[in-house]
Motif scaffolding. Structure first.
Motif, mmCIF file in Angstrom:
data_model
loop_
_atom_site.group_PDB
_atom_site.id
_atom_site.type_symbol
_atom_site.label_atom_id
_atom_site.label_comp_id
_atom_site.label_asym_id
_atom_site.label_seq_id
_atom_site.Cartn_x
_atom_site.Cartn_y
_atom_site.Cartn_z
ATOM 1 N N GLY A 55 0.843 -8.605 15.148
ATOM 2 C CA GLY A 55 0.647 -7.217 14.779
ATOM 3 C C GLY A 55 -0.728 -6.789 14.329
ATOM 4 N N PRO A 56 -1.822 -7.307 14.916
ATOM 5 C CA PRO A 56 -3.129 -6.856 14.455
ATOM 6 C C PRO A 56 -3.496 -5.448 14.926
ATOM 7 N N PHE A 57 -2.883 -4.980 16.006
ATOM 8 C CA PHE A 57 -3.256 -3.692 16.578
ATOM 9 C C PHE A 57 -2.244 -2.594 16.281
ATOM 10 N N GLY A 58 -1.169 -2.924 15.647
ATOM 11 C CA GLY A 58 -0.146 -1.956 15.271
ATOM 12 C C GLY A 58 0.916 -2.654 14.463
ATOM 13 N N VAL A 61 -0.893 -8.824 7.220
ATOM 14 C CA VAL A 61 -0.306 -7.910 6.237
ATOM 15 C C VAL A 61 -1.216 -7.803 5.020
ATOM 16 N N LEU A 62 -1.723 -8.926 4.536
ATOM 17 C CA LEU A 62 -2.624 -8.908 3.381
ATOM 18 C C LEU A 62 -3.934 -8.198 3.696
ATOM 19 N N GLN A 63 -4.464 -8.418 4.880
ATOM 20 C CA GLN A 63 -5.708 -7.769 5.271
ATOM 21 C C GLN A 63 -5.515 -6.260 5.399
ATOM 22 N N PHE A 70 -2.252 -0.233 3.421
ATOM 23 C CA PHE A 70 -0.960 -0.192 4.097
ATOM 24 C C PHE A 70 -0.047 -1.279 3.550
ATOM 25 N N ASP A 71 1.238 -0.986 3.447
ATOM 26 C CA ASP A 71 2.252 -1.997 3.141
ATOM 27 C C ASP A 71 3.099 -2.182 4.390
ATOM 28 N N LEU A 72 2.856 -3.280 5.116
ATOM 29 C CA LEU A 72 3.484 -3.467 6.419
ATOM 30 C C LEU A 72 4.791 -4.250 6.371
ATOM 31 N N ASN A 73 5.119 -4.840 5.245
ATOM 32 C CA ASN A 73 6.430 -5.478 5.114
ATOM 33 C C ASN A 73 6.963 -5.239 3.707
ATOM 34 N N THR A 74 8.192 -5.635 3.486
ATOM 35 C CA THR A 74 8.849 -5.339 2.208
ATOM 36 C C THR A 74 8.754 -6.486 1.211
ATOM 37 N N TYR A 75 8.023 -7.538 1.528
ATOM 38 C CA TYR A 75 7.958 -8.694 0.639
ATOM 39 C C TYR A 75 7.085 -8.463 -0.582
#
Length: 77
Positions: free
Chosen positions: A6-9, A32-34, A41-46
């Motif tokens: 998922g680097p591009f979306g 996700v961290l980057q 952005f928060d890309l996951n719920t962890y």
């Protein structure tokens, strides 16, 4: 592996099977961290703390595997 992570979306735009495969690799958590660090952005719920722990766990595991294999190759010679 890089493109699946998922680097591009956001990976949530992908099919569920690709999401599961991407979450196996440490690159997903690093991205996700980057994204959180540079764009907020928060890309996951962890959460950030768990993502850091997961990446750290992968790093420790790989360091242990490298040390084991290097020690084993040194003993063989």
């Amino acid at each position: 592996m890089f493109f699946l992570s998922g680097p591009f979306g956001p990976i949530t735009f992908s099919a569920p099977l690709i999401q599961v495969i991407a979450q196996i690799f440490p690159v997903y958590y690093a991205i996700v961290l980057q994204q959180h660090a540079f764009h907020g952005f928060d890309l996951n719920t962890y959460g950030i703390n768990l993502n850091v722990l997961i990446v750290s766990g992968y790093a420790l595991l790989l360091i242990a595997l490298a040390a084991f294999s290097l020690r084993r190759s040194a003993i063989a010679h």
